[in-house]
Design an enzyme around this catalytic site. Structure first.
Site, mmCIF file in Angstrom:
data_model
loop_
_atom_site.group_PDB
_atom_site.id
_atom_site.type_symbol
_atom_site.label_atom_id
_atom_site.label_comp_id
_atom_site.label_asym_id
_atom_site.label_seq_id
_atom_site.Cartn_x
_atom_site.Cartn_y
_atom_site.Cartn_z
ATOM 1 N N LYS A 1 0.815 -1.213 0.000
ATOM 2 C CA LYS A 1 0.000 0.000 0.000
ATOM 3 C C LYS A 1 0.848 1.262 0.000
ATOM 4 O O LYS A 1 0.359 2.340 -0.339
ATOM 5 C CB LYS A 1 -0.964 -0.003 1.175
HETATM 6 C C1 LIG Z 1 -4.458 -4.467 1.568
HETATM 7 C C2 LIG Z 1 -3.728 -5.767 1.568
HETATM 8 C C3 LIG Z 1 -4.082 -6.834 0.707
HETATM 9 C C4 LIG Z 1 -5.297 -6.769 -0.183
HETATM 10 O O1 LIG Z 1 -5.057 -5.966 -1.302
HETATM 11 P P1 LIG Z 1 -6.252 -5.523 -2.255
HETATM 12 O O2 LIG Z 1 -5.618 -4.661 -3.291
HETATM 13 O O3 LIG Z 1 -7.226 -4.786 -1.385
HETATM 14 O O4 LIG Z 1 -6.855 -6.749 -2.825
HETATM 15 C C5 LIG Z 1 -3.305 -7.976 0.699
HETATM 16 N N1 LIG Z 1 -2.236 -8.103 1.512
HETATM 17 C C6 LIG Z 1 -1.864 -7.119 2.364
HETATM 18 C C7 LIG Z 1 -0.692 -7.324 3.246
HETATM 19 C C8 LIG Z 1 -2.588 -5.905 2.407
HETATM 20 O O5 LIG Z 1 -2.205 -4.940 3.261
#
Ligand SMILES: *Cc1c(COP(=O)(O)O)cnc(C)c1O
Length: 433
Positions: A107
């Site tokens: 993210k």
């Molecule tokens: C947010 C997150 C996900 C999910 O990602 P999306 O793009 O919402 O499908 C998977 N793994 C981790 C560690 C995350 O922080």
């Protein structure tokens, strides 16, 4: 570049407006009107390009002059600041490490790009911009780090007191500078309600320039395309059909992949990997979409019962089940299978996966049993040390903690206590911004 809403294909909004609005007023999601093809020869030229150069070409093409080239260059220099290396487990199994940023999860890419983009658009405004974010834990850390020291922007993060993990709390409360953490005596829903009311309050809207940093902001999706190409560049030349395996919750990462494919990424298939929150694998299997409440699992960043990007995925495929199915396979796994996979990868390859990446590993192995010739890039979405206690208990030994995480543990928490009371929150905002 213009965008429309998944609920209103006739809507036309500029990129700048889409970034600051976050969501269209009709509660749909913004989508680019056009997804252009990458320049001819781009895939062949990839091995000679840096990560930042790849990011520039992809975003320049998609944004189509919504940001002047020189500004886009600056945005990328300030947001693509850490690598996304590919590690090979065997000839057909590759791990893309997306955890080298400040909050140790993918993210960080989206949050930094969004912060830099907002800062760029905000440059000509005389008033500073205040970003209000409610977080239940994970997203807040990436957003806070993404906006740190961004000129012209202040960030107020609201989190529920006692309801985020100690490490998550440190990520929110130790940055200082332009980031302020409000520790709310209440739940995540209370935090969200305070933020919502602030945006609707006419006094506040007059007094303060406010915006949100929503997880479905289009500016977070775009940079998630970059690392598909960055990982492709690192793969050995070989004749295997290449699939991308994406551990998924709200399906932002997977949606970015579908967009990358439409721009010209020559991918054979996507594999959607989920934990017990399996509405998308179920949909792919049956054609029926049944969102429901999420259930808690070991891979908790993927505990989503009604994935927010599902509307975007359908939209990209003309809202038909069959076309989506021709590009995406889906598999779901239990926590017990996830633990087993983490031990298997540790024992067989000496590689430590976090619970989210391990769900991806399982999905690819399952797919391989159906298509043995395929090779995959599996997204490792978080660093295993982010879930230190669980990972060490599952593997039965200690693991290495990266310096930037170790440092955080020693830092002093700084937060402002706030009752779940809108009047108090409003007074505080007016007094401080
Ligand atoms: C947010 C997150 C996900 C999910 O990602 P999306 O793009 O919402 O499908 C998977 N793994 C981790 C560690 C995350 O922080």
């Amino acid at each position: 570049m213009f965008l429309y809403s998944t609920n209103n294909p006739a809507l036309r909004v500029t990129f700048k407006d889409a970034v600051f609005q976050g969501l269209p007023p009709d509660n749909g999601l913004f989508m680019p009107l056009e997804i252009p093809q990458l320049p001819a020869g781009f895939m062949e030229a990839l091995p000679g390009l840096s990560f930042q150069e790849i990011a520039f070409v992809v975003s320049q093409k998609l944004l189509h002059a919504a940001i002047p080239d020189a500004d886009l260059q600056t945005i990328i220099e300030n947001s693509v600041t850490f690598p996304a290396p590919v590690v090979s487990l065997d000839e057909q199994t590759f791990i893309l490490e997306l955890f080298h940023g400040p909050s140790l999860a993918f993210k960080d890419f989206g949050a930094r790009f969004m912060a830099q983009t907002m800062s760029c658009f905000n440059r000509d405004e005389s008033r500073e911009l205040v970003i209000l974010v409610a977080t239940s834990g994970d997203t807040g850390g990436a957003v806070a780090a993404g906006f740190l020291h961004t000129p012209g922007i202040k960030v107020v993060i609201l989190y529920p007191s006692g309801k985020v993990s100690p490490l998550q709390e440190k990520q929110l409360t130790t940055l200082g500078a332009n980031i302020t953490a409000l520790e709310v005596a209440g739940t995540f829903d209370d935090c969200q309600a305070l933020v919502k009311r602030a945006f609707l309050d006419s006094d506040l809207r007059q007094a303060i320039r406010m915006s949100s940093a929503n997880s479905i902001n289009i500016a977070r999706l775009i940079p998630q395309m970059f690392y598909y190409f960055e990982s492709w560049k690192q793969l050995p030349k070989a004749d295997y059909p290449t699939v991308f395996t994406v551990p998924s919750g709200n399906f932002g990462n997977l949606t970015a992949g579908l967009m990358a494919m439409q721009m010209g990424l020559p991918v054979h298939r996507f594999i959607a990997a989920t934990n017990a929150n399996d509405v998308v694998p179920k949909y792919l299997e049956s054609g029926e979409y049944t969102p429901r409440s999420s259930v808690p699992t070991l891979s908790n960043a993927m505990d989503v019962g009604a994935p927010s990007n599902f509307a975007r995925m359908l939209d990209l495929y003309g809202s038909t089940w069959n076309t989506l199915r021709s590009c995406v396979s889906g598999y779901a796994f239990s926590d017990e299978q996830t633990r087993e996979a983490m031990r298997e990868v540790d024992t067989n390859y000496g590689y430590i996966m976090d619970p989210h990446g391990a769900v991806g590993y399982l999905a690819f192995r399952k797919f391989q049993s159906e298509e043995p010739d395929a090779r995959s890039v599996i997204f490792e979405t978080a660093h295993p040390a982010k879930f230190l206690e669980e990972v060490e208990a599952i593997l039965g030994h200690t693991i290495e903690v990266p310096e930037r995480l170790a440092v955080l543990r020693k830092k002093e928490k700084q937060s402002v206590s706030m009752p779940a009371d809108f009047r108090v929150f409003k007074e505080w905002l007016v007094a401080h911004y």
